[in-house]
Scaffold this motif. Structure first.
Motif, short mmCIF file in Angstrom:
data_model
loop_
_atom_site.label_atom_id
_atom_site.label_comp_id
_atom_site.label_asym_id
_atom_site.label_seq_id
_atom_site.Cartn_x
_atom_site.Cartn_y
_atom_site.Cartn_z
N ALA A 146 -22.29 8.34 30.10
CA ALA A 146 -22.03 6.95 30.51
C ALA A 146 -20.59 6.80 30.99
N ALA A 147 -19.67 7.49 30.33
CA ALA A 147 -18.27 7.45 30.74
C ALA A 147 -18.09 8.08 32.12
N GLY A 150 -19.06 5.79 34.68
CA GLY A 150 -18.01 4.77 34.80
C GLY A 150 -16.70 5.31 35.35
N LYS A 152 -14.77 7.73 34.10
CA LYS A 152 -13.76 8.04 33.09
C LYS A 152 -14.15 9.24 32.22
N LEU A 186 -13.25 1.60 29.80
CA LEU A 186 -14.68 1.39 30.05
C LEU A 186 -15.10 0.03 29.50
N THR A 189 -20.85 -2.26 30.75
CA THR A 189 -21.91 -1.36 31.23
C THR A 189 -21.96 -0.10 30.38
N PHE A 190 -20.78 0.41 30.07
CA PHE A 190 -20.69 1.59 29.20
C PHE A 190 -21.25 1.26 27.82
#
Length: 250
Positions: A146-147, A150, A152, A186, A189-190
């Protein structure tokens, strides 16, 4: 006994024998009919089970959310644009992975900056058994995905190792994983992806691919397709790793 009586007795006996034979034939027909019905039901059940199993597999496959930024058959996140490809398979609960990161991470970062290597990080989850049933390795790998989506990944990769829980602990809960994400920029959404386990099934798929490629321990470091290790299958030193990259570069 008169001849008439004997004749009647023989006729009666014959009827009894015929009745017994007829009953035996009916019994055999009933048995084989029952066997046939059971066989048909069994076959139908097996066919039904096979269809259901295939449907379940298709359903599971369709539920894997591969991160849009993943590379190498959707199993890794790439950093850098260098000609030498370095694949690092790691588990965020693995202390030796953290050791390699502390030992060689700065060298890898410099090589990326110098455009010598492209690093592909593969978050795997072979240590779920070491988190008291919380599946920390899977959750951490899913959060890292997920990061990455995003933008990151490297930042989150670093804070996960900086806050690495001990093996055989519960690991970090989702609230802490989200807090670490917030610390590197983040947002919602994260957080939703972590709480909804959006990429957890993907982490399982990456681990299965890791195993299918013949690897069974973390960290596994591969330079241009060749596994790099220290003496006696130990963690490669920074020097050994650097030599492997230099050799691969020609």
């Amino acid at each position: 006994m008169s001849k008439g009586n004997r004749g009647r007795d023989r006729a009666a006996a014959k009827r009894i024998v015929e009745q017994q034979k007829a009953a035996e034939r009916r019994r055999r027909v009933t048995i084989w009919t029952t066997v046939g019905v059971v066989a048909v039901l069994l076959i139908a059940g097996l066919v039904g089970w096979g269809v259901l199993a295939n449907q379940n597999k298709k359903t599971e496959a369709s539920q894997v959310n591969t991160p849009s930024v993943a590379v190498d058959e959707g199993t890794a996140f790439a950093v850098g644009t260098g000609p030498v490809t370095v694949d690092i398979y790691e588990d965020f609960m693995c202390p030796i992975c953290h050791e390699f990161e502390k030992q060689t991470g700065s060298t890898i970062t410099q090589m990326v900056t110098d455009k010598k290597i492209t690093v592909r990080y593969h978050p795997v989850s072979i240590l779920d058994r070491a988190s008291n049933g919380t599946q920390y390795s899977t959750r951490a790998a899913g959060a890292a995905a997920a990061a990455a989506v995003g933008g990151k990944f490297l930042e989150y990769h670093q804070v996960l190792f900086d806050n690495q829980p001990e093996e055989n602990s519960d690991g970090l809960d989702n609230a802490k994983l989200i807090e670490l994400g917030t610390s590197v920029g983040l947002g919602d959404t994260f957080a939703q992806a972590v709480n909804n386990k959006t990429y957890d099934s993907w982490a399982t798929k990456v681990t299965e691919t890791f195993s299918s490629r013949g690897y069974d321990g973390t960290p596994t470091i591969v330079v241009n397709g060749k596994k790099v290790e220290g003496p006696n299958n130990t963690l490669p030193t920074t020097e050994v790793f650097t030599q492997a990259v230099t050799s691969a570069a020609g």
